[in-house]
Motif scaffolding. Structure first.
Motif: not given
Ligand SMILES: C[S@@+](CC[C@H](N)C(=O)[O-])C[C@H]1O[C@@H](n2cnc3c(N)ncnc32)[C@H](O)[C@@H]1O
Length: 205
Positions: A137, A158, A160-161, A178, A180, A187
């Motif tokens: 995801i 994954g 957070e960063r 997902i 956006m 997210l």
């Molecule tokens: C805060 S996000 C990580 C952001 C990171 N900079 C990136 O670009 O993947 C943490 C995790 O949430 C999931 N995630 C957050 N937003 C998402 C989205 N719009 N679509 C799919 N996965 C998402 C992913 O698994 C991501 O690795």
């Protein structure tokens, strides 16, 4: 009160309550709750094969190197609510940390929660994952739509960063994003887990 909140415990709870002096309470509880009440329970030792092979017809959540105990707790809570097959966290942060337990309202005891300090390449094969397809995801994936998440998927999220590692994305059978609005890069981790799990749950027949 017990009858209303936890009818299954009515009759047995009273005999398990012990009143202790404040100094003993402080020693027993690493995080002091304002309620002055703590539950003491044994942490189940859950192995990774046990989680992967959970026969429940539901996806499991695989968190790669999460950094926030708040997110870990929120993920366990929503996974329990949705009826996920389990939660696995890799990396330095124990999903059973007291702060994560508080964040999950103790729902760690409602489903298997395992800590894998190292993401093992040995799980890259479907057989080692109990036949579960590995679904990454990730914001760079194909748009998530109802019905796209297989019933027994291992859903990988994954940190957070950094997001998902290159290795994990390469091992995945598919990658879903997902949707956006433009200008939003991602997210919150626990929010993404909630959206993906409910996308599966709401599409179930
Ligand atoms: C805060 S996000 C990580 C952001 C990171 N900079 C990136 O670009 O993947 C943490 C995790 O949430 C999931 N995630 C957050 N937003 C998402 C989205 N719009 N679509 C799919 N996965 C998402 C992913 O698994 C991501 O690795």
């Amino acid at each position: 009160m017990t009858a209303a909140l936890a009818p299954d415990l009515a009759g047995t709870l009273d005999s398990n309550i012990t009143v202790v002096p404040p100094q003993v309470f402080r020693q027993l509880s690493p995080v002091l709750p304002a309620t002055g009440v703590i539950a003491i329970a044994q942490r189940p030792q859950t192995s990774l094969p046990e989680v992967f092979n959970n026969p429940a017809p539901a996806p499991l959540v695989l968190l790669e190197n999460p950094r926030s105990h708040g997110n870990l707790g929120a993920v366990v809570r929503v996974a329990a609510a949705v009826g996920a097959a389990g939660v696995i966290a890799t990396g330095e942060h124990d999903p059973w940390h007291p702060s994560a337990l508080v964040g999950a309202a103790g729902l760690h005891f409602a489903l298997p929660v395992a800590w894998a300090e190292q993401w093992g390449k040995e799980w890259a094969g479907s057989a080692e994952r109990g036949g579960r397809p590995l679904v990454a995801i990730d914001p760079a994936g194909a748009p998530l739509q109802p019905g796209l998440i297989p019933e027994r998927a291992a859903l990988a999220f994954g940190s957070e960063r950094e997001g998902l590692s290159r290795e994990l994305r390469a091992a995945a059978d598919c990658c879903l994003a997902i949707p956006m609005q433009p200008g939003v890069s991602s997210l919150n981790l626990a929010t993404a887990v909630a959206v993906a799990l409910y996308a599966w749950r709401l599409a179930r027949p």
